[in-house]
Design a protein around this motif. Sequence first.
Motif, short mmCIF file in Angstrom:
data_model
loop_
_atom_site.label_atom_id
_atom_site.label_comp_id
_atom_site.label_asym_id
_atom_site.label_seq_id
_atom_site.Cartn_x
_atom_site.Cartn_y
_atom_site.Cartn_z
N ALA A 155 14.54 15.79 -10.33
CA ALA A 155 15.74 15.07 -9.90
C ALA A 155 16.63 14.65 -11.06
O ALA A 155 17.73 14.15 -10.84
N ILE A 156 16.17 14.84 -12.32
CA ILE A 156 16.96 14.30 -13.43
C ILE A 156 17.41 15.35 -14.44
O ILE A 156 18.14 15.03 -15.38
N GLY A 157 17.01 16.60 -14.27
CA GLY A 157 17.55 17.68 -15.10
C GLY A 157 17.46 17.40 -16.59
O GLY A 157 16.38 17.27 -17.15
N SER A 161 13.24 10.58 -20.75
CA SER A 161 12.62 9.27 -20.75
C SER A 161 11.37 9.34 -21.62
O SER A 161 10.94 10.42 -22.01
N ALA A 162 10.80 8.18 -21.91
CA ALA A 162 9.60 8.12 -22.75
C ALA A 162 8.49 7.48 -21.92
O ALA A 162 8.22 6.27 -22.06
N PRO A 163 7.84 8.25 -21.04
CA PRO A 163 6.82 7.67 -20.17
C PRO A 163 5.67 7.06 -20.96
O PRO A 163 5.35 7.51 -22.06
N ALA A 244 17.97 7.98 -10.24
CA ALA A 244 18.00 9.39 -10.63
C ALA A 244 19.33 9.75 -11.29
O ALA A 244 19.37 10.49 -12.28
N ALA A 245 20.42 9.23 -10.73
CA ALA A 245 21.73 9.50 -11.32
C ALA A 245 21.84 8.92 -12.72
O ALA A 245 22.37 9.56 -13.64
N LEU A 246 21.33 7.71 -12.91
CA LEU A 246 21.38 7.09 -14.23
C LEU A 246 20.51 7.85 -15.23
O LEU A 246 20.90 8.06 -16.38
N MET A 247 19.34 8.28 -14.79
CA MET A 247 18.43 9.01 -15.68
C MET A 247 18.99 10.38 -16.03
O MET A 247 18.82 10.86 -17.14
N ARG A 248 19.65 11.02 -15.08
CA ARG A 248 20.23 12.34 -15.31
C ARG A 248 21.30 12.26 -16.41
O ARG A 248 21.47 13.18 -17.21
N ALA A 249 21.99 11.13 -16.45
CA ALA A 249 23.06 10.96 -17.43
C ALA A 249 22.55 10.56 -18.81
O ALA A 249 23.28 10.66 -19.81
N ASP A 250 21.30 10.13 -18.89
CA ASP A 250 20.73 9.67 -20.16
C ASP A 250 19.97 10.82 -20.81
O ASP A 250 18.78 11.02 -20.58
N THR A 251 20.65 11.57 -21.65
CA THR A 251 20.03 12.75 -22.27
C THR A 251 19.35 12.42 -23.60
O THR A 251 18.86 13.31 -24.28
N THR A 252 19.32 11.14 -23.95
CA THR A 252 18.62 10.69 -25.16
C THR A 252 17.29 10.03 -24.82
O THR A 252 16.26 10.35 -25.39
#
Length: 301
Positions: A155-157, A161-163, A244-252
């Motif tokens: 869902a985030i392409g 993230s740093a699980p 999901a939208a917020l995570m998709r936009a966070d490519t760092t």
Amino acid sequence: MVLVTGATGRIGRALVRELDARNAEFRILVRDPARAADLPASAERVLGDLDDPSTLTPAFHGIDRLFLLTPGIGVDQAVNAVTAARDSGVRHIVLLSSIWVFGDPVPAMGRWHHEREQLLRASGIPATILRPGGFMTNALEWGPSIREEGVVLDAIGPGRSAPIDPADIAAVAALVLTENGHEGQTYTLTGDETLTIAEQVQIIAATIGRRIEVRTAATPEEIVRSRYPDGAPKPLADAVLEAAALMRADTTGVRTDTVRHLLGRRPRTFSDWCVRNAHALRLDDEPEWRRPADGAPPRRM
């Protein structure tokens, strides 16, 4: 004396074992003692339910420190726990919150955690707030689609993230519950490496020795199912879509060195976690966090 709530969950089980290893004096709040049968005998069991305030007075008697974990939507359980803690003279609460408590306005995924944090701050009880990022154990939710279709919905392409391994969260919680000097602190906890979903799946595939396709979650229904395979109530589903939208936009990706600073070691890697949970990822065994510490056969729950 420490009281642990959520003791039979992913973080709680690891925390109980960490406290046992530290020879801490602690008690666990349980609704069903059978679920805690495989936890260390050093843990004093007490029956209670955070949904029923009348059960909390004996559970909180003699407690001076509390690990507070209240899952799901709403703050009623937290209200009951903080009220009991205040009435019992608890001197320090360690609250499990979330990395999603950020922004103005706070995203829906963090709103309930934010309300719990505000409740705790208003109580006047000294507190330490732990804000972990996404759990590595969330990958277990991909198990059914891996087994049945060889597919993981993404869902985030390009988002990263740093699980974090829940065992590392538990190690930090044990530290702040048994050492002084952490009152008033807020700790954001992440793993040490930022990964896309595709990279996580690649590590899983290499670990369990099978080919896994990563398929884009293209519809709102698929996005929710990528996180909750059996669906979710509308408020939670809406929160998942926003997240999901917020995570998709966070490519760092957000990554902190807090675990390393507190524990004096690097956080466990996603590859480490996959190796320890390979059987669970294949769905032919219990996940590691549910296994008895003494090496006995896994218990089904």
